[in-house]
Design a protein around this motif. Structure first.
Motif, PDB file in Angstrom:
ATOM      1  N   ARG A 106       0.837  -1.198   0.000  1.00 29.74           N
ATOM      2  CA  ARG A 106       0.000   0.000   0.000  1.00 29.74           C
ATOM      3  C   ARG A 106       0.866   1.240   0.000  1.00 29.74           C
ATOM      4  NH1 ARG A 106      -5.125  -0.274   3.820  1.00 29.74           N
ATOM      5  NH2 ARG A 106      -5.632   1.465   2.472  1.00 29.74           N
ATOM      6  N   PHE A 109       2.450   1.395  -3.486  1.00 27.13           N
ATOM      7  CA  PHE A 109       1.559   1.831  -4.553  1.00 27.13           C
ATOM      8  C   PHE A 109       1.186   3.301  -4.406  1.00 27.13           C
ATOM      9  CE2 PHE A 109       0.176  -2.825  -4.563  1.00 27.13           C
ATOM     10  CZ  PHE A 109       1.265  -3.171  -5.341  1.00 27.13           C
ATOM     11  N   ASP A 110       1.182   3.773  -3.154  1.00 32.00           N
ATOM     12  CA  ASP A 110       0.895   5.187  -2.973  1.00 32.00           C
ATOM     13  C   ASP A 110       2.069   6.049  -3.415  1.00 32.00           C
ATOM     14  OD1 ASP A 110      -1.593   4.713  -2.049  1.00 32.00           O
ATOM     15  OD2 ASP A 110      -1.073   4.834   0.087  1.00 32.00           O
ATOM     16  N   ALA A 112       4.461   5.139  -5.679  1.00 31.41           N
ATOM     17  CA  ALA A 112       4.831   4.968  -7.088  1.00 31.41           C
ATOM     18  C   ALA A 112       4.096   5.987  -7.957  1.00 31.41           C
ATOM     19  CB  ALA A 112       4.485   3.558  -7.550  1.00 31.41           C
TER      20      ALA A 112
END
Lengths: 187, 246
Positions: A106, A109-110, A112
């Motif tokens: 998480r 992905f935040d 990236a």
């Protein structure tokens, strides 16, 4: 008759213009060359225009993506470089589940950004990548992906699971390299 | 342990209601699977949100231009297909008109062609007139056809006649003689001006054919050319006056 053709052209152009970014984006993510992507997208638009009378009127975007995907598979794929499905065992790889509690993905992905996701996507073998981008970027259903790629729904499921697992691995490597997560947190 | 593909299909909303109930029932007792679902949703969301939208306006413009080309080609094909018979008739008419035009243009006589025709008459082609005066007159008049000109038998003697068809024209050649020697008269049907000749007086034109001075005059669609070696244009004009008497 002339008016009918003109109306048909206008109707096609109106719909095609809306979905063209998706068609071009898919072509670009498949070919990874702007020049080839333009050729592929343009050819897909021409084919679609020529076959527009046979379009069943249901989902224009899915129909266009099906055309561009088929064209790519039949005409362009042989010229492409990079990881191919044949280099991997489609059925053999087991995808591990993460541990309960800590979910570094998480964070990853935040953190990236688009460029990293695109880069990681480009490293996913082609058939898996195609399934992921048609599902997660273009929002096609499994049935529409199966129609576009000419494989059964079961294969679509399998390719999606594999493709996402590979994508996640590449993003994790990137995150460790950039220091977003620690190696011990990675899956 | 639950099948991971089921979890992916669950996240994608692709399960039947029975499958969905099964997965949800499993998830309520499996924290690891729950965490996996969260990861999958997070990944899916990141990919859909962060994938770079490619600006494609120039590429779309080129597509539209290509569609324009296709439409244009279709219109041409449609027109040709629809009016093929009409085009064939038009083409046929154009051929006929071209032929007629060529005929019209070719009414101009080229002096070089007359010279070439005259040179091409072999000795066997010349026809001798009958010896009796009445028969000879009729024969000469017949040879002149519709030219409506007459050769005065007391001034000029008709030695022989030959005929040729050349480039859409009837050419009749007369070998004539007076007290100074031989002359040649050529009658050309459907003819206009003689190319390369210059005006001489009100009705005559003068020029040179086969290195001989030549005078010509025209009337009724016929051109008459009188030529002789060693004679001036003025002399030929005087002789022409005797031939021109109808």
């Amino acid at each position: 008759m002339l008016w009918g053709k003109r109306d048909s052209r206008e109707a096609f152009e109106r719909q095609a213009e809306k979905v063209f970014p998706s068609v071009f984006g898919t072509a670009l993510r498949l070919t990874r060359s702007r020049e080839e992507a333009e050729d592929l997208a343009q050819e897909a638009v021409v084919r679609a225009y020529e076959a527009f009378e046979r379009f069943d009127g249901s989902n224009f975007k899915a129909w266009m993506l099906r055309i561009v995907t088929n064209l790519y598979i039949n005409k362009y794929r042989q010229r492409q470089r990079g990881p191919q499905l044949s280099s991997l065992d489609e059925e053999g790889m087991v995808e591990p589940m993460g541990l309960e509690g800590e979910i570094p993905d998480r964070v990853l992905f935040d953190e990236a950004i688009g460029a990293e996701i695109e880069e990681a996507l480009a490293k996913v073998p082609e058939d898996f990548r195609l399934a992921v981008l048609l599902s997660d970027i273009e929002g096609l259903s499994y049935q529409e992906i199966a129609d576009a790629t000419g494989v059964p729904i079961g294969t679509v499921r399998s390719r999606l699971a594999r493709g996402r697992a590979i994508l996640r691995r590449h993003l994790t490597s990137y995150a460790m390299k950039e220091g977003y997560i620690r190696a011990e947190d990675a899956l | 342990m639950i099948d991971l593909e089921l979890l992916h299909a669950y996240v994608d909303g692709e399960l039947s209601s029975d499958e969905r109930q099964f997965v949800e029932s499993h998830l309520s007792n499996d924290a690891v699977a729950q965490a996996e679902v969260v990861r999958l949703r997070s990944l899916k969301s990141a990919v859909s949100r962060m994938a770079v939208a490619e600006p494609a306006a120039p590429e779309w413009s080129r597509c539209v231009a290509r569609l324009d080309e296709i439409d244009k080609a279709r219109r041409v094909e449609g027109f040709v297909g629809k009016y093929a018979w009409g085009l064939c008739v038009l083409f046929f008419c154009a051929i006929l008109a071209g032929g007629a035009l060529k005929r019209g243009v070719s009414s101009k006589v080229h002096s070089g062609e007359v010279a070439a025709a005259a040179a091409g008459i072999g000795s066997g082609s010349w026809l001798r007139p009958p010896s009796k005066p009445d028969e000879k007159r009729d024969w000469v008049n017949e040879s002149l056809g519709a030219a409506t000109y007459a050769v005065q038998p007391d001034a000029l003697q008709v030695l022989a006649v030959a005929k040729q068809w050349r480039d859409g024209h009837d050419l009749t050649f007369f070998r004539l003689a007076d007290d100074r020697g031989e002359l040649q008269l050529v009658v050309v049907s459907d003819a206009g001006d003689i190319d390369g000749f210059e005006r001489m007086g009100s009705e005559l034109e003068a020029g040179v054919i086969n290195e001989m001075n030549c005078v010509s005059w025209a009337a009724g669609g016929y051109s008459m050319l009188l030529m002789a070696p060693g004679r001036s244009a003025a002399e030929l004009a005087q002789i022409a006056a005797t031939i021109r008497v109808q």
